[in-house]
Design a protein around this motif. Structure first.
Motif, PDB file in Angstrom:
ATOM      1  N   GLY A  63      58.084  27.529  24.654  1.00 49.49           N
ATOM      2  CA  GLY A  63      57.067  27.317  25.667  1.00 49.49           C
ATOM      3  C   GLY A  63      56.570  28.652  25.935  1.00 49.49           C
ATOM      4  N   ALA A 117      53.477  22.832  30.173  1.00 48.36           N
ATOM      5  CA  ALA A 117      53.944  21.345  30.062  1.00 48.36           C
ATOM      6  C   ALA A 117      55.466  21.326  29.454  1.00 48.36           C
ATOM      7  CB  ALA A 117      53.072  20.560  29.310  1.00 48.36           C
ATOM      8  N   LEU A 118      55.676  22.097  28.280  1.00 52.15           N
ATOM      9  CA  LEU A 118      57.040  22.144  27.752  1.00 52.15           C
ATOM     10  C   LEU A 118      58.102  22.707  28.586  1.00 52.15           C
ATOM     11  CD1 LEU A 118      58.415  21.203  25.045  1.00 52.15           C
ATOM     12  CD2 LEU A 118      58.046  23.760  24.411  1.00 52.15           C
ATOM     13  N   LEU A 120      57.953  22.801  31.874  1.00 54.99           N
ATOM     14  CA  LEU A 120      58.191  21.849  33.116  1.00 54.99           C
ATOM     15  C   LEU A 120      58.870  20.740  32.707  1.00 54.99           C
ATOM     16  CD1 LEU A 120      57.083  20.971  35.900  1.00 54.99           C
ATOM     17  CD2 LEU A 120      55.133  19.888  34.707  1.00 54.99           C
ATOM     18  N   THR A 121      58.801  20.244  31.584  1.00 56.44           N
ATOM     19  CA  THR A 121      59.619  18.875  31.165  1.00 56.44           C
ATOM     20  C   THR A 121      61.008  19.257  30.921  1.00 56.44           C
ATOM     21  OG1 THR A 121      58.395  18.703  28.906  1.00 56.44           O
ATOM     22  CG2 THR A 121      57.504  17.351  30.697  1.00 56.44           C
ATOM     23  N   MET A 122      60.957  20.224  30.057  1.00 48.69           N
ATOM     24  CA  MET A 122      62.354  20.607  29.086  1.00 48.69           C
ATOM     25  C   MET A 122      63.372  21.416  29.986  1.00 48.69           C
ATOM     26  SD  MET A 122      61.834  18.082  26.925  1.00 48.69           S
ATOM     27  CE  MET A 122      63.497  18.337  26.435  1.00 48.69           C
ATOM     28  N   THR A 123      62.766  22.370  31.027  1.00 45.85           N
ATOM     29  CA  THR A 123      63.487  23.445  31.365  1.00 45.85           C
ATOM     30  C   THR A 123      63.291  23.464  33.000  1.00 45.85           C
ATOM     31  OG1 THR A 123      61.652  25.038  31.511  1.00 45.85           O
ATOM     32  CG2 THR A 123      63.056  24.921  29.530  1.00 45.85           C
ATOM     33  N   HIS A 124      62.345  23.967  33.574  1.00 42.18           N
ATOM     34  CA  HIS A 124      62.532  24.027  35.155  1.00 42.18           C
ATOM     35  C   HIS A 124      61.020  24.259  35.517  1.00 42.18           C
ATOM     36  CE1 HIS A 124      63.270  25.353  39.357  1.00 42.18           C
ATOM     37  NE2 HIS A 124      64.542  24.584  38.986  1.00 42.18           N
ATOM     38  N   PRO A 125      60.391  23.570  36.613  1.00 42.60           N
ATOM     39  CA  PRO A 125      59.243  23.761  37.327  1.00 42.60           C
ATOM     40  C   PRO A 125      58.994  25.179  37.353  1.00 42.60           C
ATOM     41  CG  PRO A 125      60.143  21.855  38.311  1.00 42.60           C
ATOM     42  CD  PRO A 125      61.250  22.605  37.568  1.00 42.60           C
ATOM     43  N   ALA A 128      57.694  26.885  34.276  1.00 40.58           N
ATOM     44  CA  ALA A 128      56.402  26.603  34.135  1.00 40.58           C
ATOM     45  C   ALA A 128      55.119  27.117  34.710  1.00 40.58           C
ATOM     46  CB  ALA A 128      56.201  25.116  34.177  1.00 40.58           C
TER      47      ALA A 128
END
Length: 358
Positions: A63, A117-118, A120-125, A128
């Motif tokens: 990301g 986006a990656l 956000l969806t795979m780690t933490h907002p 992102a």
């Protein structure tokens, strides 16, 4: 023999094969710079006291790389007229028209959406949000200020200091203190009667320590490089301190190099990111670092600017590696002993005679 009115023969444009397109994308992303950004982001994951997993580390790296690629591409799109004036940037893809601005913009948009986006969806907002903010900061404010004010370097230092916070946030770490998340300090053993509780090491001072390390490192690193290419910056009309005042440029480098000594010797162990032994082992690289910056400040010469730049390239990975060695709760001797003990067991299970493989 050509007739007087014959049109000149132009070379046909090269076909954009997948291999060539990948090379162009790599140049737009400034691969070497992106690798450095990814290294600092993953160091935030590795040094975080919070539990993490290999997927979080890998998705943070990917990301961050996409965010960096987008920011660097947007920067090049805006600077084509100025890159064309400098010898070191004349071969960039957009300058030599190896790719159209529309195509480059599409690449920047795709990576600029995919990166946050990656995360956000795979780690933490929060990771992102920091990634998206860094794209805007680099491609927006920093790029704009390069031709307006020497403050561009200070903004650029913030850009370079945010990736480790992205790694910290990817593990769920917070950045700002609250009543439930206070700042904690860990005194040296001879000043504290009790050993520090590892569970309390996750605190905002740790995140700030990583940020200020990368922030201060940017100045000797960039200012020394800027001194070497100041003629090109002047030709393109960039407002760099190395162009307007080389002595001040060298002085700023020295100030931040000196600042890194207490950052390593006091701030990091005080925050709990490292043990107090790091204060001693980090002295050697810091002394060499200061010595190189002082030589550059005294002479303002290209020889010492080049030496300081080369020092900056090994200084950061060495400091990050030492921080990992001295990370609280990590007993490398015990880990190595376990690895040695398990080796014969593995060999026995597989019916392997270790002596035959020596």
């Amino acid at each position: 023999m050509e007739s007087a009115g014959a049109l000149p023969v132009f070379r046909k444009p090269s076909t954009l094969t997948p291999k060539r397109l990948l090379s162009i994308y790599s140049q737009l992303a400034k691969t070497r710079l992106t690798v450095l950004v990814v290294l600092t982001a993953t160091s935030g994951v590795a040094l975080s006291p919070l539990p993490t997993t290999l997927p979080i580390l890998l998705f943070t790296a990917l990301g961050t790389a996409l965010c960096s690629a987008s920011a660097n591409t947007l920067n090049q799109i805006q600077e084509v007229p100025y890159d064309a004036q400098m010898a070191r940037t004349r071969q960039r893809p957009l300058v030599r028209r190896a790719i159209s601005p529309l195509h480059a913009a599409g690449f920047a948009l795709a990576t600029g959406i995919a990166g946050p986006a990656l995360l956000l969806t795979m780690t933490h907002p929060l990771a992102a949000a920091l990634g998206a903010a860094n794209i805007g900061l680099y491609a927006g404010l920093y790029t704009y200020l390069k031709r307006k004010s020497v403050l561009n370097t200070w903004v650029g230092a913030v850009v370079g200091a945010l990736p480790p916070l992205m790694g910290w946030a990817a593990c769920g770490g917070k950045l700002l203190p609250t009543s439930d998340y206070p700042i904690r300090c860990f005194l040296p053993p001879f000043l504290s009667e009790t050993s520090p509780d590892i569970s309390f090491i996750d605190n905002p001072l740790g995140a700030f320590s990583l940020f200020i390390l990368l922030y201060s490192w940017q100045f000797p690193h960039f200012n020394s490089l800027s001194h070497l290419i100041r003629a090109s910056y002047a030709q393109a009309g960039y407002r760099m301190l190395s162009v307007l005042s080389p002595p001040k440029n060298a002085l700023v480098s020295l100030r931040h190099t000196l600042l890194l000594l207490p950052i390593c010797s006091v701030l990091f162990p005080l925050s709990g990111l490292t043990t107090w032994a790091f204060s001693l082992t980090s002295l050697a690289p810091n002394v060499l670092w200061i010595r190189s910056a002082a030589a550059f400040w005294r002479t303002c010469g290209e020889k010492h600017a080049r030496a300081l730049f080369h020092t900056s390239l090994w200084y950061l990975p060495v400091i990050l590696a030492l921080m990992m060695v001295h990370k609280p709760g990590v007993d490398w001797a015990e880990w190595r002993a376990k690895a040695v003990e398990e080796t014969p067991d593995v060999a026995a299970k597989e019916n392997i005679d270790p002596r035959k493989h020596n």
